[in-house]
Design a protein around this motif. Structure first.
Motif, PDB file in Angstrom:
ATOM      1  N   PHE A   1      39.093  11.711 127.790  1.00 57.28           N
ATOM      2  CA  PHE A   1      38.640  12.962 127.432  1.00 57.28           C
ATOM      3  C   PHE A   1      39.174  13.728 126.056  1.00 57.28           C
ATOM      4  CE2 PHE A   1      39.515  12.212 131.544  1.00 57.28           C
ATOM      5  CZ  PHE A   1      38.239  12.142 132.591  1.00 57.28           C
ATOM      6  N   CYS A   2      38.119  14.305 125.583  1.00 61.11           N
ATOM      7  CA  CYS A   2      38.081  14.773 123.967  1.00 61.11           C
ATOM      8  C   CYS A   2      37.618  16.276 124.438  1.00 61.11           C
ATOM      9  CB  CYS A   2      37.429  14.132 122.811  1.00 61.11           C
ATOM     10  SG  CYS A   2      37.969  14.801 121.278  1.00 61.11           S
TER      11      CYS A   2
ATOM     12  N   THR B   1      28.807   3.746 126.202  1.00 61.51           N
ATOM     13  CA  THR B   1      29.360   5.475 125.749  1.00 61.51           C
ATOM     14  C   THR B   1      29.705   6.287 126.331  1.00 61.51           C
ATOM     15  OG1 THR B   1      26.896   6.029 126.442  1.00 61.51           O
ATOM     16  CG2 THR B   1      27.178   4.266 124.202  1.00 61.51           C
ATOM     17  N   PRO B   2      30.796   7.692 125.125  1.00 61.45           N
ATOM     18  CA  PRO B   2      31.229   8.864 126.499  1.00 61.45           C
ATOM     19  C   PRO B   2      29.919   9.270 126.419  1.00 61.45           C
ATOM     20  CG  PRO B   2      30.961   8.512 124.132  1.00 61.45           C
ATOM     21  CD  PRO B   2      30.278   7.062 124.484  1.00 61.45           C
ATOM     22  N   SER B   3      29.732  10.810 127.663  1.00 60.26           N
ATOM     23  CA  SER B   3      29.271  11.414 127.654  1.00 60.26           C
ATOM     24  C   SER B   3      29.295  13.131 127.310  1.00 60.26           C
ATOM     25  CB  SER B   3      28.546  11.096 128.564  1.00 60.26           C
ATOM     26  OG  SER B   3      29.460  11.199 130.060  1.00 60.26           O
ATOM     27  N   PHE B   4      29.210  14.054 127.983  1.00 61.57           N
ATOM     28  CA  PHE B   4      29.475  15.783 127.092  1.00 61.57           C
ATOM     29  C   PHE B   4      29.302  15.796 128.836  1.00 61.57           C
ATOM     30  CE2 PHE B   4      28.077  15.561 123.036  1.00 61.57           C
ATOM     31  CZ  PHE B   4      29.631  16.009 123.033  1.00 61.57           C
ATOM     32  N   ALA B   5      31.061  17.319 129.060  1.00 63.87           N
ATOM     33  CA  ALA B   5      30.682  17.447 130.427  1.00 63.87           C
ATOM     34  C   ALA B   5      31.246  18.612 130.159  1.00 63.87           C
ATOM     35  CB  ALA B   5      31.343  17.183 131.825  1.00 63.87           C
TER      36      ALA B   5
ATOM     37  N   ARG C   1      21.940  21.844 124.221  1.00 65.02           N
ATOM     38  CA  ARG C   1      22.433  20.566 123.415  1.00 65.02           C
ATOM     39  C   ARG C   1      23.536  19.714 124.239  1.00 65.02           C
ATOM     40  NH1 ARG C   1      19.942  21.878 117.871  1.00 65.02           N
ATOM     41  NH2 ARG C   1      18.220  23.209 118.666  1.00 65.02           N
ATOM     42  N   LEU C   2      24.711  19.638 124.261  1.00 64.17           N
ATOM     43  CA  LEU C   2      24.841  18.902 124.713  1.00 64.17           C
ATOM     44  C   LEU C   2      23.973  17.752 125.859  1.00 64.17           C
ATOM     45  CD1 LEU C   2      28.409  20.686 125.842  1.00 64.17           C
ATOM     46  CD2 LEU C   2      28.047  19.140 123.904  1.00 64.17           C
ATOM     47  N   LEU C   3      23.396  18.496 126.963  1.00 65.43           N
ATOM     48  CA  LEU C   3      22.280  17.573 127.961  1.00 65.43           C
ATOM     49  C   LEU C   3      21.795  16.438 127.142  1.00 65.43           C
ATOM     50  CD1 LEU C   3      21.691  19.880 130.079  1.00 65.43           C
ATOM     51  CD2 LEU C   3      23.634  18.649 130.403  1.00 65.43           C
ATOM     52  N   GLU C   4      21.001  16.948 125.469  1.00 68.28           N
ATOM     53  CA  GLU C   4      20.161  16.957 124.521  1.00 68.28           C
ATOM     54  C   GLU C   4      21.357  15.088 123.755  1.00 68.28           C
ATOM     55  OE1 GLU C   4      18.206  19.368 122.307  1.00 68.28           O
ATOM     56  OE2 GLU C   4      17.078  19.880 123.981  1.00 68.28           O
ATOM     57  N   ALA C   5      22.026  15.636 123.413  1.00 69.91           N
ATOM     58  CA  ALA C   5      23.354  14.433 123.289  1.00 69.91           C
ATOM     59  C   ALA C   5      23.444  13.156 124.171  1.00 69.91           C
ATOM     60  CB  ALA C   5      24.689  15.212 122.920  1.00 69.91           C
ATOM     61  N   ASN C   6      23.695  13.873 125.416  1.00 73.70           N
ATOM     62  CA  ASN C   6      23.821  12.975 126.718  1.00 73.70           C
ATOM     63  C   ASN C   6      22.661  11.851 126.018  1.00 73.70           C
ATOM     64  OD1 ASN C   6      26.235  13.628 127.654  1.00 73.70           O
ATOM     65  ND2 ASN C   6      25.465  14.926 129.601  1.00 73.70           N
ATOM     66  N   LEU C   7      21.892  12.451 126.790  1.00 75.50           N
ATOM     67  CA  LEU C   7      20.101  11.759 126.916  1.00 75.50           C
ATOM     68  C   LEU C   7      20.507  10.953 124.967  1.00 75.50           C
ATOM     69  CD1 LEU C   7      17.762  10.866 127.834  1.00 75.50           C
ATOM     70  CD2 LEU C   7      16.781  12.574 126.560  1.00 75.50           C
ATOM     71  N   LEU C   8      20.766  10.865 124.157  1.00 80.76           N
ATOM     72  CA  LEU C   8      20.644  10.290 123.310  1.00 80.76           C
ATOM     73  C   LEU C   8      21.832   9.381 122.890  1.00 80.76           C
ATOM     74  CD1 LEU C   8      19.597  12.707 120.184  1.00 80.76           C
ATOM     75  CD2 LEU C   8      18.588  11.344 121.219  1.00 80.76           C
TER      76      LEU C   8
ATOM     77  N   LEU D   1      34.075  15.594 125.815  1.00 82.08           N
ATOM     78  CA  LEU D   1      33.421  14.200 125.697  1.00 82.08           C
ATOM     79  C   LEU D   1      34.467  13.208 126.456  1.00 82.08           C
ATOM     80  CD1 LEU D   1      31.064  12.876 123.931  1.00 82.08           C
ATOM     81  CD2 LEU D   1      33.188  12.734 122.140  1.00 82.08           C
ATOM     82  N   MET D   2      33.972  12.427 127.912  1.00 84.81           N
ATOM     83  CA  MET D   2      34.913  11.837 128.294  1.00 84.81           C
ATOM     84  C   MET D   2      33.718  10.548 128.342  1.00 84.81           C
ATOM     85  SD  MET D   2      33.535  13.437 131.891  1.00 84.81           S
ATOM     86  CE  MET D   2      32.025  13.043 132.469  1.00 84.81           C
ATOM     87  N   GLY D   3      34.796   9.834 128.162  1.00 88.82           N
ATOM     88  CA  GLY D   3      34.377   7.611 128.758  1.00 88.82           C
ATOM     89  C   GLY D   3      35.171   7.325 129.304  1.00 88.82           C
ATOM     90  N   ARG D   4      34.917   5.649 129.493  1.00 92.55           N
ATOM     91  CA  ARG D   4      35.573   5.440 130.348  1.00 92.55           C
ATOM     92  C   ARG D   4      35.881   3.775 129.576  1.00 92.55           C
ATOM     93  NH1 ARG D   4      39.068   5.200 135.078  1.00 92.55           N
ATOM     94  NH2 ARG D   4      37.558   6.937 135.468  1.00 92.55           N
ATOM     95  N   ALA D   5      36.797   3.240 129.482  1.00 93.22           N
ATOM     96  CA  ALA D   5      36.963   1.586 128.579  1.00 93.22           C
ATOM     97  C   ALA D   5      37.671   0.563 129.598  1.00 93.22           C
ATOM     98  CB  ALA D   5      37.869   1.814 127.833  1.00 93.22           C
ATOM     99  N   HIS D   6      37.570  -0.267 129.331  1.00 92.66           N
ATOM    100  CA  HIS D   6      38.265  -1.161 130.219  1.00 92.66           C
ATOM    101  C   HIS D   6      40.014  -2.058 129.307  1.00 92.66           C
ATOM    102  CE1 HIS D   6      35.937  -2.564 133.630  1.00 92.66           C
ATOM    103  NE2 HIS D   6      35.375  -2.130 132.337  1.00 92.66           N
ATOM    104  N   LEU D   7      40.915  -1.931 129.976  1.00 90.53           N
ATOM    105  CA  LEU D   7      41.638  -2.676 128.869  1.00 90.53           C
ATOM    106  C   LEU D   7      41.933  -3.310 128.877  1.00 90.53           C
ATOM    107  CD1 LEU D   7      45.033  -1.230 131.721  1.00 90.53           C
ATOM    108  CD2 LEU D   7      44.552   0.519 129.621  1.00 90.53           C
TER     109      LEU D   7
END
Length: 159
Positions: free
Chosen positions: A60-61, A91-95, A78-85, A105-111
């Motif tokens: 989480f950034c 890929t990360p997304s905004f919340a 704009r944050l929702l539009e950025a999520n769509l793009l 800005l949040m995301g998940r990655a596999h170790l």
């Protein structure tokens, strides 16, 4: 190999230590399943996946607070539009954090698929975007978010 049988060198704790070594930060010691990391003046929270998300990490950034102005609705749009793009696998997304009203800005990655340098590179890109957002809230020139701007966020995730 599966998410429940990770190689010894792909542990969450080891990744946190490598991040600390690369960034010059003090390695987080407790609690074991999460860490607060600052990259280029921007705060990040990294959390170890549990149960069905075991073998992953979530990040989480902290982009900052949504300003309480007449443009608040536009900023959130704009944050929702950025999520769509940015939409895509990995890929990360905004919340907006409902407890703090701060944009994340949040995301998940596999170790098994990430290393500390790659993650730190992505965090540096996200930190740059967070500083930019804090100045413009993606409202620069009242144009829609540019594909180039969102492309940079996506590329940071891939690097």
């Amino acid at each position: 190999m599966n998410a429940f049988n990770l190689p010894a060198d792909r542990t969450f704790t080891k990744l946190l230590q490598e991040l600390a070594d690369l960034s010059g930060a003090i390695a987080p010691v407790a609690p074991r399943d999460n860490a607060q990391i600052e990259v280029e003046g921007i705060g990040f929270t990294v959390i170890e996946g549990v149960e069905h998300d075991q073998g992953t990490l979530a990040y989480f950034c902290d982009f900052g607070a949504v300003p309480d102005t007449g443009q608040r609705a536009e900023i959130l749009q704009r944050l929702l539009e950025a999520n769509l793009l940015m939409f895509g696998t990995g890929t990360p997304s905004f919340a907006v954090n409902f407890e703090t009203s701060r944009v994340l800005l949040m995301g998940r990655a596999h170790l098994a698929e990430i290393d500390a340098q790659r993650l730190l590179n992505a965090f540096a890109q996200y930190a740059n975007q967070a500083r930019s957002w804090r100045q413009t809230f993606f409202l620069e020139g009242q144009n829609k978010p540019s594909g180039n701007q969102q492309h940079r966020l996506r590329m940071a995730q891939e690097n």
